[in-house]
Design an enzyme around this catalytic site. Structure first.
Site, PDB file in Angstrom:
ATOM      1  N   HIS A   1      -5.856   8.521  11.631  1.00  0.00           N
ATOM      2  CA  HIS A   1      -5.537   7.081  11.607  1.00  0.00           C
ATOM      3  C   HIS A   1      -4.063   6.833  11.318  1.00  0.00           C
ATOM      4  CE1 HIS A   1     -10.064   6.377  10.676  1.00  0.00           C
ATOM      5  NE2 HIS A   1      -9.836   6.636  11.962  1.00  0.00           N
TER       6      HIS A   1
ATOM      7  N   ARG B   1       0.842  -1.203   0.000  1.00  0.00           N
ATOM      8  CA  ARG B   1       0.000   0.000   0.000  1.00  0.00           C
ATOM      9  C   ARG B   1       0.877   1.253   0.000  1.00  0.00           C
ATOM     10  NH1 ARG B   1      -4.268  -0.157   4.498  1.00  0.00           N
ATOM     11  NH2 ARG B   1      -4.975   1.752   3.508  1.00  0.00           N
TER      12      ARG B   1
HETATM   13  N1  APR Z   1     -15.056  11.389  -4.856  1.00  0.00           N
HETATM   14  C1  APR Z   1     -15.829  11.501  -3.735  1.00  0.00           C
HETATM   15  N2  APR Z   1     -16.202  10.435  -2.981  1.00  0.00           N
HETATM   16  C2  APR Z   1     -15.778   9.222  -3.382  1.00  0.00           C
HETATM   17  C3  APR Z   1     -14.975   9.018  -4.532  1.00  0.00           C
HETATM   18  C4  APR Z   1     -14.615  10.175  -5.280  1.00  0.00           C
HETATM   19  N3  APR Z   1     -13.852  10.102  -6.391  1.00  0.00           N
HETATM   20  N4  APR Z   1     -14.723   7.678  -4.653  1.00  0.00           N
HETATM   21  C5  APR Z   1     -15.333   7.074  -3.602  1.00  0.00           C
HETATM   22  N5  APR Z   1     -15.974   7.998  -2.855  1.00  0.00           N
HETATM   23  C6  APR Z   1     -16.725   7.803  -1.605  1.00  0.00           C
HETATM   24  C7  APR Z   1     -17.508   6.516  -1.496  1.00  0.00           C
HETATM   25  O1  APR Z   1     -18.840   6.708  -1.954  1.00  0.00           O
HETATM   26  C8  APR Z   1     -17.496   6.300   0.035  1.00  0.00           C
HETATM   27  O2  APR Z   1     -18.581   6.971   0.660  1.00  0.00           O
HETATM   28  O3  APR Z   1     -15.734   7.751  -0.597  1.00  0.00           O
HETATM   29  C9  APR Z   1     -16.190   6.961   0.484  1.00  0.00           C
HETATM   30  C10 APR Z   1     -15.100   5.958   0.837  1.00  0.00           C
HETATM   31  O4  APR Z   1     -15.552   5.250   1.970  1.00  0.00           O
HETATM   32  P1  APR Z   1     -14.581   4.168   2.645  1.00  0.00           P
HETATM   33  O5  APR Z   1     -14.000   3.311   1.588  1.00  0.00           O
HETATM   34  O6  APR Z   1     -15.360   3.557   3.785  1.00  0.00           O
HETATM   35  O7  APR Z   1     -13.378   5.063   3.223  1.00  0.00           O
HETATM   36  P2  APR Z   1     -13.357   5.927   4.563  1.00  0.00           P
HETATM   37  O8  APR Z   1     -14.692   6.541   4.845  1.00  0.00           O
HETATM   38  O9  APR Z   1     -12.207   6.836   4.462  1.00  0.00           O
HETATM   39  O10 APR Z   1     -13.047   4.793   5.668  1.00  0.00           O
HETATM   40  C11 APR Z   1     -12.804   5.241   6.989  1.00  0.00           C
HETATM   41  O11 APR Z   1     -12.183   2.962   7.574  1.00  0.00           O
HETATM   42  O12 APR Z   1     -11.045   0.977   7.136  1.00  0.00           O
HETATM   43  C12 APR Z   1     -11.020   2.165   7.852  1.00  0.00           C
HETATM   44  O13 APR Z   1      -9.050   3.185   8.583  1.00  0.00           O
HETATM   45  C13 APR Z   1      -9.827   2.993   7.444  1.00  0.00           C
HETATM   46  O14 APR Z   1      -9.628   5.421   7.439  1.00  0.00           O
HETATM   47  C14 APR Z   1     -10.420   4.325   6.984  1.00  0.00           C
HETATM   48  C15 APR Z   1     -11.797   4.318   7.637  1.00  0.00           C
END
Ligand code: APR
Length: 252
Positions: A119, A70
């Site tokens: 995080h 990663r």
């Molecule tokens: N622009 C805007 N939003 C987007 C895009 C984009 N190009 N691509 C994806 N998304 C949105 C998705 O719809 C989703 O709501 O981004 C979000 C990503 O969600 P997750 O994958 O759950 O990521 P995140 O919210 O950062 O996760 C939080 O979970 O696993 C743990 O530690 C990890 O920091 C992470 C935490």
């Protein structure tokens, strides 16, 4: 007035802005998110096998190899237009606090220096045993593919195994970081929540803390993640497209 114009007007008059980002802000740089259908990391890997201290104890080579892969992805990626728009906002004379759930350094590489990493970060490992952060230069091997088994290097001070300096499931957030982030959420006029599914607490509580303190929350996401509250504005679309438009409008 459409939501973009409403959001720009709110930003224009704000003095204290908090930018809160999740994996979606880095998606435009080719870094996989966690929970998106098919492409999300947790679609392919079980976080319990890779993102806990127990997983590291049981199989340090698997967990270390995963993070090296990663980290390598992050090093090959570049900040996208969303990161750059956030940096432009930070230079607009307003007080802007950037708080991220992400462990990449794309906000920093876009020019934001003071970023609160709730995080942690992939960039600098620490010792699993004595928690010393590695300051000496480390040679990181090239990882052929996701899932390579790589034995972690040893700590110079106690010979414990090095681990990624990120917050695993079941671990506490760095106390000073959480305190600063929740204070910024209480004091801001606007919280700009970008690319987060809002499922991991306590990070996901920050927009609610801002709303409870009377701020406006602007969500930027591919899907509607708002609770349709009176002080919420939902901008649906990719952050790398929406943010440059929003910030350009707000700064004119
Ligand atoms: N622009 C805007 N939003 C987007 C895009 C984009 N190009 N691509 C994806 N998304 C949105 C998705 O719809 C989703 O709501 O981004 C979000 C990503 O969600 P997750 O994958 O759950 O990521 P995140 O919210 O950062 O996760 C939080 O979970 O696993 C743990 O530690 C990890 O920091 C992470 C935490």
């Amino acid at each position: 007035m459409d939501n973009l114009a409403k959001a720009a007007e709110a930003l224009r008059s704000a003095q204290h802005i908090m930018v809160f980002t999740g994996a979606g802000v880095s998606a435009g740089s080719g870094i996989p998110t966690f929970r998106d259908e098919l492409t999300g990391l947790w679609e392919r890997q079980d976080p319990q096998r890779l993102e806990t201290a127990q997983a590291f104890r049981e199989n340090p080579a698997l967990v270390w190899g995963w993070y090296l892969w990663r980290r390598q992805q992050v090093m090959q990626a570049k900040p996208n237009a969303a990161h750059q728009a956030i940096h432009r906002l930070s230079g607009s004379g307003r007080s802007v606090t950037v708080v991220t759930q992400n462990i990449d350094d794309l906000h920093e590489r876009a020019g934001n220096q003071e970023v609160l990493h709730l995080h942690g970060s992939l960039m600098r490992p620490k010792c699993f045993a004595c928690h010393r952060f590695v300051v000496e230069p480390l040679v990181f091997p090239i990882i052929p593919a996701e899932g390579a088994l790589i034995e972690p290097p040893r700590c110079r001070r106690c010979n414990g195994r090095l681990r990624p300096a990120i917050v695993w499931f079941g671990e506490y957030l760095p106390p000073g970081v959480w305190k600063a982030a929740s204070q910024a959420a209480r004091q801001c006029d606007i919280l700009l929540s970008i690319g987060t599914s809002g499922v991991v607490r306590p990070a996901a509580d920050l927009p609610d803390i801002a709303l409870a303190s009377g701020a406006v929350v602007i969500h930027v996401n591919n899907v509607d993640v708002s609770m349709n509250g009176p002080n919420e504005i939902m901008l649906i679309g990719p952050a790398e497209k929406i943010l440059p438009q929003l910030i350009a409008l707000a700064l004119t």
